[in-house]
Design a protein around this motif. Structure first.
Motif, PDB file in Angstrom:
ATOM      1  N   CYS A 210       0.857  -1.177   0.000  1.00  0.00           N
ATOM      2  CA  CYS A 210       0.000   0.000   0.000  1.00  0.00           C
ATOM      3  C   CYS A 210       0.899   1.235   0.000  1.00  0.00           C
ATOM      4  N   ALA A 211       0.341   2.319  -0.493  1.00  0.00           N
ATOM      5  CA  ALA A 211       1.109   3.548  -0.612  1.00  0.00           C
ATOM      6  C   ALA A 211       0.147   4.728  -0.554  1.00  0.00           C
ATOM      7  N   ARG A 212       0.673   5.915  -0.265  1.00  0.00           N
ATOM      8  CA  ARG A 212      -0.187   7.093  -0.159  1.00  0.00           C
ATOM      9  C   ARG A 212       0.123   8.081  -1.266  1.00  0.00           C
ATOM     10  N   SER A 213      -0.922   8.798  -1.673  1.00  0.00           N
ATOM     11  CA  SER A 213      -0.785   9.795  -2.725  1.00  0.00           C
ATOM     12  C   SER A 213      -1.700  10.972  -2.421  1.00  0.00           C
ATOM     13  N   LEU A 214      -1.303  12.152  -2.854  1.00  0.00           N
ATOM     14  CA  LEU A 214      -2.150  13.329  -2.685  1.00  0.00           C
ATOM     15  C   LEU A 214      -3.334  13.303  -3.659  1.00  0.00           C
ATOM     16  N   ILE A 215      -3.191  12.556  -4.744  1.00  0.00           N
ATOM     17  CA  ILE A 215      -4.262  12.483  -5.731  1.00  0.00           C
ATOM     18  C   ILE A 215      -4.646  11.030  -5.956  1.00  0.00           C
ATOM     19  N   PRO A 216      -5.910  10.780  -6.269  1.00  0.00           N
ATOM     20  CA  PRO A 216      -6.337   9.412  -6.566  1.00  0.00           C
ATOM     21  C   PRO A 216      -5.919   9.016  -7.982  1.00  0.00           C
ATOM     22  N   THR A 217      -4.958   8.163  -8.076  1.00  0.00           N
ATOM     23  CA  THR A 217      -4.404   7.755  -9.352  1.00  0.00           C
ATOM     24  C   THR A 217      -3.749   6.400  -9.203  1.00  0.00           C
ATOM     25  N   MET A 218      -3.554   5.708 -10.344  1.00  0.00           N
ATOM     26  CA  MET A 218      -2.843   4.442 -10.283  1.00  0.00           C
ATOM     27  C   MET A 218      -1.406   4.610 -10.782  1.00  0.00           C
ATOM     28  N   ARG A 219      -1.002   5.863 -11.061  1.00  0.00           N
ATOM     29  CA  ARG A 219       0.385   6.114 -11.467  1.00  0.00           C
ATOM     30  C   ARG A 219       1.279   5.985 -10.240  1.00  0.00           C
ATOM     31  N   SER A 220       2.177   5.026 -10.267  1.00  0.00           N
ATOM     32  CA  SER A 220       3.003   4.750  -9.087  1.00  0.00           C
ATOM     33  C   SER A 220       3.911   5.921  -8.742  1.00  0.00           C
ATOM     34  N   THR A 221       4.231   6.749  -9.713  1.00  0.00           N
ATOM     35  CA  THR A 221       5.112   7.886  -9.438  1.00  0.00           C
ATOM     36  C   THR A 221       4.451   8.933  -8.549  1.00  0.00           C
ATOM     37  N   ALA A 222       3.141   8.870  -8.412  1.00  0.00           N
ATOM     38  CA  ALA A 222       2.426   9.809  -7.539  1.00  0.00           C
ATOM     39  C   ALA A 222       2.465   9.392  -6.078  1.00  0.00           C
ATOM     40  N   TYR A 223       2.962   8.196  -5.818  1.00  0.00           N
ATOM     41  CA  TYR A 223       2.983   7.659  -4.455  1.00  0.00           C
ATOM     42  C   TYR A 223       4.378   7.805  -3.873  1.00  0.00           C
ATOM     43  N   ALA A 224       4.489   8.646  -2.845  1.00  0.00           N
ATOM     44  CA  ALA A 224       5.796   8.954  -2.278  1.00  0.00           C
ATOM     45  C   ALA A 224       6.196   8.019  -1.154  1.00  0.00           C
ATOM     46  N   TYR A 225       5.218   7.497  -0.450  1.00  0.00           N
ATOM     47  CA  TYR A 225       5.523   6.631   0.684  1.00  0.00           C
ATOM     48  C   TYR A 225       4.849   5.277   0.486  1.00  0.00           C
ATOM     49  N   TRP A 226       5.620   4.222   0.774  1.00  0.00           N
ATOM     50  CA  TRP A 226       5.173   2.859   0.552  1.00  0.00           C
ATOM     51  C   TRP A 226       5.382   2.030   1.810  1.00  0.00           C
ATOM     52  N   GLY A 227       4.522   1.025   1.967  1.00  0.00           N
ATOM     53  CA  GLY A 227       4.745   0.065   3.026  1.00  0.00           C
ATOM     54  C   GLY A 227       5.775  -0.965   2.603  1.00  0.00           C
ATOM     55  N   GLN A 228       6.050  -1.897   3.504  1.00  0.00           N
ATOM     56  CA  GLN A 228       7.080  -2.904   3.242  1.00  0.00           C
ATOM     57  C   GLN A 228       6.538  -4.095   2.458  1.00  0.00           C
ATOM     58  N   GLY A 229       5.236  -4.182   2.362  1.00  0.00           N
ATOM     59  CA  GLY A 229       4.612  -5.241   1.587  1.00  0.00           C
ATOM     60  C   GLY A 229       4.226  -6.454   2.416  1.00  0.00           C
ATOM     61  N   THR A 230       3.239  -7.185   1.933  1.00  0.00           N
ATOM     62  CA  THR A 230       2.829  -8.433   2.557  1.00  0.00           C
ATOM     63  C   THR A 230       2.652  -9.473   1.452  1.00  0.00           C
ATOM     64  N   GLN A 231       3.187 -10.653   1.681  1.00  0.00           N
ATOM     65  CA  GLN A 231       3.163 -11.694   0.657  1.00  0.00           C
ATOM     66  C   GLN A 231       1.825 -12.424   0.682  1.00  0.00           C
ATOM     67  N   VAL A 232       1.244 -12.570  -0.492  1.00  0.00           N
ATOM     68  CA  VAL A 232       0.052 -13.397  -0.666  1.00  0.00           C
ATOM     69  C   VAL A 232       0.409 -14.497  -1.655  1.00  0.00           C
ATOM     70  N   THR A 233       0.268 -15.730  -1.213  1.00  0.00           N
ATOM     71  CA  THR A 233       0.575 -16.881  -2.055  1.00  0.00           C
ATOM     72  C   THR A 233      -0.665 -17.734  -2.179  1.00  0.00           C
ATOM     73  N   VAL A 234      -1.135 -17.876  -3.397  1.00  0.00           N
ATOM     74  CA  VAL A 234      -2.339 -18.656  -3.659  1.00  0.00           C
ATOM     75  C   VAL A 234      -1.904 -20.014  -4.205  1.00  0.00           C
ATOM     76  N   THR A 235      -2.139 -21.036  -3.412  1.00  0.00           N
ATOM     77  CA  THR A 235      -1.694 -22.365  -3.804  1.00  0.00           C
ATOM     78  C   THR A 235      -2.560 -23.422  -3.138  1.00  0.00           C
ATOM     79  N   SER A 236      -2.742 -24.521  -3.846  1.00  0.00           N
ATOM     80  CA  SER A 236      -3.494 -25.631  -3.258  1.00  0.00           C
ATOM     81  C   SER A 236      -2.534 -26.653  -2.643  1.00  0.00           C
TER      82      SER A 236
END
Length: 122
Positions: A96-122
């Motif tokens: 997840c990341a924060r942006s001053l404007i609602p957009t999907m352009r990653s360059t608009a997001y200055a701060y990011w979390g460290q991420g969480t892994q999602v693994t879909v497997t049977s």
């Protein structure tokens, strides 16, 4: 300082429905749009969804539309990504990341979390 912390990932069976959380601190949460991105091994980062600060603007990538739902609780400084009907191709690290404007352009997001892994497997 600005912090975004993702949680809720893990091993999930196909068809599963985990909910990711993005807990924010260190800034005025309700003043920012929040986006979710994901990156699978060997692939470029992909924009998944965003929600504007007032929830008036919400976007989903075609790959998740109808299966994922984004929401926010400004009282808890948290954004959620409800993921339903998961597929193996949803396997990725989700950020997840924060942006001053609602957009999907990653360059608009200055701060990011460290991420969480999602693994879909049977």
């Amino acid at each position: 300082q600005v912090q975004l912390v993702e949680s809720g990932g893990g091993l999930v069976q196909p068809g599963g429905s985990p909910r990711l959380s993005c807990a924010a601190s260190g800034f005025t949460f309700e003043a920012y749009a929040i986006g979710w991105f994901r990156q699978a091994p060997g692939k470029e980062r992909e924009g998944v969804s965003y929600i504007s600060r007032s929830e008036s603007s919400i976007y989903y990538a075609d790959s998740v539309k109808g299966r994922f739902t984004i929401s926010r609780d400004n009282a808890k400084n948290t954004v959620y990504l409800q993921m339903n009907s998961l597929k193996p191709e949803d396997t990725a690290v989700y950020y997840c990341a924060r942006s001053l404007i609602p957009t999907m352009r990653s360059t608009a997001y200055a701060y990011w979390g460290q991420g969480t892994q999602v693994t879909v497997t049977s």
